[in-house]
Design an enzyme around this catalytic site. Structure first.
Site, short mmCIF file in Angstrom:
data_model
loop_
_atom_site.label_atom_id
_atom_site.label_comp_id
_atom_site.label_asym_id
_atom_site.label_seq_id
_atom_site.Cartn_x
_atom_site.Cartn_y
_atom_site.Cartn_z
N LYS A 51 0.82 -1.21 0.00
CA LYS A 51 0.00 0.00 0.00
C LYS A 51 0.86 1.26 0.00
CE LYS A 51 -1.70 0.96 3.97
NZ LYS A 51 -0.83 2.11 4.32
N THR A 52 1.87 1.30 0.86
CA THR A 52 2.72 2.48 0.95
C THR A 52 3.46 2.71 -0.36
OG1 THR A 52 3.00 2.16 3.33
CG2 THR A 52 4.62 3.54 2.22
N ASP A 247 -4.51 8.02 3.11
CA ASP A 247 -4.01 6.72 3.53
C ASP A 247 -4.93 6.13 4.62
OD1 ASP A 247 -2.31 4.54 3.80
OD2 ASP A 247 -0.93 5.57 5.16
N GLU A 248 -4.97 4.80 4.72
CA GLU A 248 -5.75 4.10 5.76
C GLU A 248 -7.19 4.61 5.83
OE1 GLU A 248 -4.57 1.55 7.01
OE2 GLU A 248 -2.43 1.70 7.43
N GLN A 278 -9.59 -4.59 7.01
CA GLN A 278 -8.82 -4.21 8.19
C GLN A 278 -9.45 -3.02 8.92
OE1 GLN A 278 -4.39 -4.60 7.92
NE2 GLN A 278 -4.75 -4.78 5.72
N ARG A 634 -0.58 -10.74 10.28
CA ARG A 634 0.65 -10.18 10.85
C ARG A 634 1.81 -11.17 10.72
NH1 ARG A 634 -0.38 -5.94 9.62
NH2 ARG A 634 -2.15 -7.00 8.68
#
Length: 678
Positions: A51-52, A247-248, A278, A634
Site C-alpha cells: 500500500k505504501t 491513507d488508511e 482491516q 501479521r
C-alpha cells in the site's frame, strides 16, 4: 475571439528530469492504481500488498506529470507515515517535494486554523491542549459548575471524572453525534447524568475559548466549521489541493470523511487507499461506511484492487482468505502469495487451562529461538484484550524470556491493578503508608494534603502500634475526620475492609477479600474514573483469578512482589532490549509484522468477544472477523492458534470453553492440529 497571451519560459535552474520506469517498479495492479486518470478513485490494498509503495509512486506519478507539489495533499494517520512516504518520493525525485502538503488530519487542520482561526474567534497564537491540559481544564469545569455534588446527591451514584467525560465528548465530536446520545449509550440514561455532563461539557468549551485554546478534536471540528461558514476560504483550499490522497481510509471517522468531501468538492480528484478487511476501530469512532459505501456515494468512481501479498507464506494467506470470506459487507478479494510454500501449516493447539496455554507459548518461543535461530524480536503474541496476556506475562517472567508490551503497561503495573493491590496491602500491613495514600486519594475531595492529615490520625490508632489488622476497621475510621464530600465513601471503605476479617480475627483468602473490594467500593469508582471501564473490569476479574490460586493474602502479595520486582526486571535485562518478544493486542499490532505469531485465547467468548457474539445487527461480528483477519496477516512464516478448554472464573467457578467460531469455519486441512501431552 479571445486573445492568447504567452508567458516567457522560466529561466531559473531546472531540476534534472529523473526517469522512473513505473511498469518495471510496480506489479500490474499497483500500476493501474498509480497511473489512474484524475477523478475519484478507491484503492483496496490487501494486507501486505504494498500500500505504501502504491501511494508513494502515485505521488511521484503526479509530480512527473507536471502537477505542482503545492497542489497535492497527502493525508495520513501518523506523522511518521507521512514522513516516510515523502522520503521515499524524494528518493525517486530528489528535491521535487518542496511545497507538498503532507501530514495527519490534525496537523493539516492546525496549519489551516493558524491562517484563518481569527474568523472563528481564535488568534493565531492559540495553544493546543495535551491530554493533561484537557484533564486539568475539565476538572476545573466540574468543580466550578458544582454539578457533581448535585447529581451525586440526587442519584446516589458517582459523577464521572474528567477522563470519562473527555472520552464521551471526543466520541461525540468524531462521530458527529449529539453528546446526549453518546452519554445515554455509553455511560448512563439517567436524565440527571445526561444534563450534568452536558453542562460540564459546555463549561469546558467556554473555558477553552476564554484561554484561546483548542484540544485535538477541535482542530478538526473547527476546521470543518471554518469551511462551512466561510465559502471563500473553502474555495481557496479546493483550488489549491487539486489532488487529494488519503491513507488508511478504512480508519476514517465521520468528521474526517466530511473534511475530505469538503476539500474535494470542486474537482473530485481524490484517491483513498485502504483495506475494508482491516477496518477494526469502530469502538473509537471509525466509520466503516466511509470505505464500504464509497462507490455508491461517488457514482462512476474507479475501484482498484491490489491482491499480491509480499509478506506471508501461502498457507497463512489461504487461512486469512478463508477467515474473511464469510463477511457479507466487503469488497471481494483473494490475497495471492508471492512467496513459495512453507514447511509447516498454521498450527492449532488446544490446551487445558490458561496456565497450560501460557506454558506452551513460552516453550515454543524458546524452542524456535534456540533451534531455528530466530530472534525474539521476530516473534509476537497477540490477543483480543489486554487482560488475556496475564498468564503469558507470568510464564515469560518466570522463564526469564525477555518481552515488551505494546498494548499497555505490564499487567501488574496497571493503575487499577495497583489500586486493587493497595486494599490487600493495607489489610495485611496497617503501617503501609503508600497503600493508605493510594486508598484515600481514590475518595472524592481528598488530595495529598488531606491524605497526610488522615495518615497522621491513623498513626494514633492501635493497628499501627501492633502492626496487626484490627478486629474491625469501620469503628476506627469513624474517629478520623475527613472532608464532608468523602465521608460516605470513607465509611464504606471501612465496611469493605471489615469484610476481609474472619470471626477469629484472621484474614479471609484473597478471592473473598477481592470480591468484597469489587462489589463494595471499587466497581463504582472504576466506572466513574476510567473511560475504558469494561476493559479494566475484565483486567480485575483476571487479577481475581490470579488471587484465587493462593490460600492467603500475604502469600499472594509475596508472589506479586517477586513477579514485579527487580528479579523479574533483571530477567528481561539479560538480553538486549531490542531482542524481546512482543506482546500486543491485535488493535495495537495493525500495520506490524513478525516472522512468528501466536494468537491466544481463541474461544467463543474471548475472540470473538461476547458483546459481538450477542450483537443482533451482525456488524459487531463482522468487525471481530476483520480483527481476526488482521491478526492472522501479521505472520510471515509461522502461525500458532491456541485456546484453553477450561477457564477458571473468579466469580462463577470453572467454565468450559468452546473453540472460536472463526476456527470452526475454516475448511478441513487448513490447520495442523497438535495434540498437547502433559
Amino acid at each position: 475571439m479571445a486573445r492568447t497571451y504567452h508567458l516567457k519560459t522560466n529561466t531559473s535552474p531546472q531540476l534534472p528530469d529523473v526517469a522512473i520506469d513505473f511498469a518495471a517498479e510496480l506489479n500490474p495492479q499497483q500500476l493501474a492504481a498509480v497511473t489512474a486518470p484524475p477523478g475519484q478513485c478507491l484503492v483496496i490494498a490487501g494486507a501486505g500488498s504494498g500500500k505504501t509503495r502504491t501511494l508513494t509512486y502515485r505521488v511521484a506519478y503526479l509530480l512527473k506529470n507536471a502537477v505542482a507539489p503545492e497542489n497535492i495533499l497527502l493525508l495520513t494517520f501518523t506523522n511518521k507515515a507521512a514522513r516516510e512516504m515523502l522520503e521515499r518520493v524524494d528518493a525517486l525525485l530528489p528535491h521535487q517535494t518542496s511545497g507538498l502538503w503532507s501530514g495527519t488530519f490534525h496537523s493539516i487542520c492546525n496549519r489551516i486554523l493558524r491562517r484563518h482561526g481569527e474568523l472563528l474567534g481564535l488568534s493565531r497564537q492559540f495553544t493546543i491542549l495535551d491530554s493533561d491540559d484537557q484533564k486539568s481544564l475539565l476538572t476545573k469545569a466540574i468543580k466550578e459548575s458544582g454539578v457533581a455534588k448535585q447529581v451525586e446527591s440526587d442519584t446516589g451514584e458517582k459523577f464521572p471524572k474528567a477522563p470519562v467525560i473527555l472520552g464521551l465528548i471526543s466520541l461525540a465530536a468524531n462521530t458527529q453525534r449529539p453528546l446526549k446520545d453518546i452519554i445515554a449509550r455509553d455511560f448512563s440514561k439517567d436524565p440527571e447524568f445526561i444534563a450534568g455532563i452536558s453542562q460540564v461539557a459546555t463549561r469546558y468549551t467556554q473555558k477553552k475559548t476564554l484561554s484561546n485554546s483548542v484540544d485535538f478534536d477541535d482542530l478538526l471540528t473547527l476546521t470543518l466549521a471554518l469551511f462551512q461558514g466561510n465559502p471563500s476560504v473553502l474555495a481557496q483550499y479546493q483550488y489549491q489541493f487539486q489532488f487529494i490522497l488519503v491513507d488508511e481510509y478504512q480508519d476514517t471517522n465521520s468528521l474526517q470523511g466530511a473534511l475530505i468531501t469538503a476539500l474535494a468538492g470542486q474537482h473530485g480528484n481524490v484517491m483513498v487507499v485502504g483495506d475494508d478487511a482491516q477496518s477494526i476501530y469502530a469502538w473509537r469512532g471509525a466509520d466503516f461506511r466511509n470505505i464500504i459505501d464509497f462507490p455508491s456515494r461517488h457514482p462512476g468512481a474507479q475501484v482498484f484492487t491490489i491482491e499480491t501479498n509480499y509478506r506471508s507464506v501461502p498457507e497463512i494467506l489461504s487461512l486469512a482468505n478463508d477467515a474473511i470470506k464469510l463477511n457479507d459487507k466487503q469488497f471481494p478479494k483473494t490475497l495471492q502469495a508471492s512467496r513459495p510454500p512453507a514447511r509447516q501449516k498454521p498450527v492449532l493447539a488446544a490446551l487445558y487451562t490458561p496456565q497450560e496455554q501460557a506454558a506452551f507459548v513460552c516453550q515454543r518461543l524458546q524452542e524456535i529461538h534456540e533451534e531455528e535461530n530466530i530472534p525474539y524480536s521476530e516473534m509476537a503474541v497477540l490477543y483480543r484484550a489486554h487482560f488475556q496476556s496475564m498468564d503469558v506475562q507470568l510464564q515469560l517472567t518466570s522463564e526469564a524470556v525477555p518481552f515488551q508490551i505494546t498494548s499497555g503497561l505490564k499487567f501488574f503495573e496497571l493503575a487499577h491493578i495497583k489500586d486493587f493491590s493497595a486494599f490487600l496491602k493495607f489489610a495485611v500491613n496497617p503501617r503501609d503508608e503508600s497503600a493508605f495514600d493510594r486508598l484515600v486519594q481514590m475518595l472524592p475531595g481528598i488530595g495529598a494534603t488531606s491524605a497526610a492529615k488522615m495518615w497522621a490520625a491513623w498513626l494514633q490508632t492501635e493497628p499501627t502500634r501492633t502492626g496487626l489488622p484490627p478486629q474491625a476497621y469501620s469503628p476506627l475510621f469513624a474517629t478520623i475526620k475527613v472532608p464532608p464530600r468523602a465521608e460516605k465513601d470513607w465509611l464504606q471503605l471501612g465496611y469493605t475492609l471489615d469484610e476481609f476479617i474472619k470471626p477469629d480475627g484472621s484474614l479471609h483468602d484473597p478471592l473473598t477479600a477481592m470480591t468484597s473490594v469489587m462489589e463494595g467500593i471499587y466497581l463504582a469508582y472504576l466506572k466513574a474514573t476510567f473511560d475504558n471501564f469494561e476493559n479494566r473490569r475484565q483486567d480485575l476479574e483476571q487479577f481475581m483469578r490470579f488471587g484465587a490460586r493462593f490460600p492467603s493474602i500475604a502469600e499472594m502479595l509475596g508472589e506479586l512482589s517477586l513477579l514485579s520486582g527487580p528479579e523479574a526486571a533483571q530477567g528481561a535485562a539479560d538480553s538486549p532490549p531490542q531482542d524481546s518478544v512482543t506482546l500486543s493486542s491485535v488493535h495495537q499490532a495493525k500495520g506490524l509484522e513478525w516472522r512468528v505469531v501466536f494468537i491466544i485465547w481463541l474461544t467463543d467468548s474471548m475472540f470473538p468477544n461476547t458483546r459481538a457474539a450477542e450483537s443482533q445487527s451482525g456488524e459487531g461480528m463482522e468487525e471481530e472477523r476483520r480483527l481476526f483477519y488482521v491478526a492472522v496477516t501479521r505472520a510471515r512464516d509461522q502461525l500458532y492458534l491456541t485456546y484453553p478448554r477450561l477457564w477458571p472464573k473468579a466469580y462463577t467457578g470453572d467454565a468450559w470453553q468452546l473453540p472460536s467460531r472463526f476456527l470452526e469455519s475454516l475448511p478441513p486441512g487448513s490447520l495442523d492440529e497438535w495434540r498437547i501431552g502433559r
